[in-house]
Design a protein around this motif. Structure first.
Motif, PDB file in Angstrom:
ATOM      1  N   TRP A  23     -59.327  66.610 -15.359  1.00 48.52           N
ATOM      2  CA  TRP A  23     -58.372  65.603 -14.885  1.00 48.52           C
ATOM      3  C   TRP A  23     -59.008  64.698 -13.835  1.00 48.52           C
ATOM      4  CZ3 TRP A  23     -53.907  64.196 -16.933  1.00 48.52           C
ATOM      5  CH2 TRP A  23     -53.055  63.366 -16.198  1.00 48.52           C
ATOM      6  N   THR A  28     -59.175  60.247 -20.094  1.00 50.03           N
ATOM      7  CA  THR A  28     -57.774  60.021 -20.414  1.00 50.03           C
ATOM      8  C   THR A  28     -57.144  61.344 -20.828  1.00 50.03           C
ATOM      9  OG1 THR A  28     -58.168  59.587 -22.758  1.00 50.03           O
ATOM     10  CG2 THR A  28     -58.323  57.701 -21.252  1.00 50.03           C
ATOM     11  N   ALA A  29     -55.818  61.361 -20.855  1.00 51.97           N
ATOM     12  CA  ALA A  29     -55.101  62.566 -21.262  1.00 51.97           C
ATOM     13  C   ALA A  29     -55.415  62.906 -22.712  1.00 51.97           C
ATOM     14  CB  ALA A  29     -53.604  62.380 -21.065  1.00 51.97           C
ATOM     15  N   ALA A  30     -55.604  61.899 -23.549  1.00 54.75           N
ATOM     16  CA  ALA A  30     -55.944  62.138 -24.956  1.00 54.75           C
ATOM     17  C   ALA A  30     -57.333  62.778 -25.063  1.00 54.75           C
ATOM     18  CB  ALA A  30     -55.898  60.832 -25.750  1.00 54.75           C
ATOM     19  N   GLN A  31     -58.282  62.312 -24.257  1.00 50.73           N
ATOM     20  CA  GLN A  31     -59.628  62.886 -24.276  1.00 50.73           C
ATOM     21  C   GLN A  31     -59.609  64.327 -23.782  1.00 50.73           C
ATOM     22  OE1 GLN A  31     -61.442  59.908 -21.788  1.00 50.73           O
ATOM     23  NE2 GLN A  31     -62.262  58.749 -23.553  1.00 50.73           N
ATOM     24  N   ALA A  33     -57.065  66.341 -24.007  1.00 52.51           N
ATOM     25  CA  ALA A  33     -56.424  67.126 -25.074  1.00 52.51           C
ATOM     26  C   ALA A  33     -57.431  67.470 -26.153  1.00 52.51           C
ATOM     27  CB  ALA A  33     -55.247  66.345 -25.661  1.00 52.51           C
ATOM     28  N   ASP A  34     -58.289  66.508 -26.532  1.00 49.68           N
ATOM     29  CA  ASP A  34     -59.327  66.776 -27.535  1.00 49.68           C
ATOM     30  C   ASP A  34     -60.322  67.817 -27.029  1.00 49.68           C
ATOM     31  OD1 ASP A  34     -58.238  64.989 -29.339  1.00 49.68           O
ATOM     32  OD2 ASP A  34     -59.572  63.331 -28.762  1.00 49.68           O
ATOM     33  N   THR A  40     -51.611  68.716 -27.190  1.00 53.18           N
ATOM     34  CA  THR A  40     -51.363  67.288 -27.346  1.00 53.18           C
ATOM     35  C   THR A  40     -51.572  66.548 -26.037  1.00 53.18           C
ATOM     36  OG1 THR A  40     -49.014  67.459 -26.783  1.00 53.18           O
ATOM     37  CG2 THR A  40     -49.601  67.745 -29.110  1.00 53.18           C
ATOM     38  N   ARG A  41     -51.702  65.240 -26.156  1.00 52.99           N
ATOM     39  CA  ARG A  41     -51.840  64.376 -24.982  1.00 52.99           C
ATOM     40  C   ARG A  41     -50.625  64.551 -24.065  1.00 52.99           C
ATOM     41  NH1 ARG A  41     -49.146  59.861 -24.226  1.00 52.99           N
ATOM     42  NH2 ARG A  41     -49.922  58.343 -22.751  1.00 52.99           N
ATOM     43  N   ASN A  42     -49.432  64.588 -24.652  1.00 47.35           N
ATOM     44  CA  ASN A  42     -48.215  64.736 -23.850  1.00 47.35           C
ATOM     45  C   ASN A  42     -48.161  66.086 -23.143  1.00 47.35           C
ATOM     46  OD1 ASN A  42     -47.306  62.208 -24.439  1.00 47.35           O
ATOM     47  ND2 ASN A  42     -45.955  62.850 -26.096  1.00 47.35           N
ATOM     48  N   VAL A  44     -50.752  67.704 -22.059  1.00 44.67           N
ATOM     49  CA  VAL A  44     -51.691  67.579 -20.940  1.00 44.67           C
ATOM     50  C   VAL A  44     -51.034  66.823 -19.793  1.00 44.67           C
ATOM     51  CG1 VAL A  44     -53.857  66.484 -20.214  1.00 44.67           C
ATOM     52  CG2 VAL A  44     -53.765  67.758 -22.361  1.00 44.67           C
ATOM     53  N   ILE A  45     -50.371  65.718 -20.109  1.00 48.54           N
ATOM     54  CA  ILE A  45     -49.707  64.925 -19.069  1.00 48.54           C
ATOM     55  C   ILE A  45     -48.610  65.742 -18.392  1.00 48.54           C
ATOM     56  CG2 ILE A  45     -48.232  62.917 -18.661  1.00 48.54           C
ATOM     57  CD1 ILE A  45     -49.828  61.503 -20.910  1.00 48.54           C
TER      58      ILE A  45
END
Length: 147
Positions: A23, A28-31, A33-34, A40-42, A44-45
């Motif tokens: 973090w 990014t949150a998407a990265q 998550a990967d 998922t990105r959500n 992680v957020i």
């Protein structure tokens, strides 16, 4: 009931620790998550928010102020004063009962309900008003423009 195709993120201590490390790197949150996989990105957020994490160098944006009413942006005018003087009371007694129909009798209360001397004014009303001329001046106070 568990739905097929929905990713489940088991937030173990190791995954939370890894999330905290990633973090702060600017990913990014998407990265993230990967990188974590099976999340998922959500998710992680959401987890980052629950942990109170914020992006370094990205202060949280202040909440936007509500739109202002344009009419409120005008200069504030002083409120007009209300007259404190009361007009003199009518000297004539009200007409005798039955001389006026009920809807033409002043309904301004005199005294306190439940007490023996409680009654209504009973003088003739002003056209379109529930009160006589005197009680209209009492009930509908006039504002005086400030000097």
């Amino acid at each position: 009931m568990w739905m097929e195709g929905v990713m489940s993120a088991g937030w173990t201590d190791e995954r939370v620790s890894r999330l905290k490390e990633l973090w702060g790197t600017g990913m990014t949150a998407a990265q993230i998550a990967d990188e974590l996989g099976d999340v998922t990105r959500n998710a992680v957020i959401g987890k980052a928010n629950r942990l109170g994490l914020s992006k370094p160098g990205r202060p949280r944006a202040p909440k936007p102020k509500p739109a202002r009413n344009r009419t409120l942006n005008r200069p504030i005018q002083p409120r007009p004063e209300v007259r404190d003087e009361l007009p003199p009371e009518p000297l004539a007694p009200p007409p005798p009962p039955g001389a006026l129909p009920q809807h033409r009798r002043c309904q301004f209360p005199i005294g306190h309900p439940g007490e023996d001397d409680f009654h209504f004014c009973d003088h003739e009303t002003e056209t379109g008003k529930p009160y006589c001329a005197y009680h209209c001046r009492v009930a509908y106070r006039q504002r005086v423009a400030a000097a």
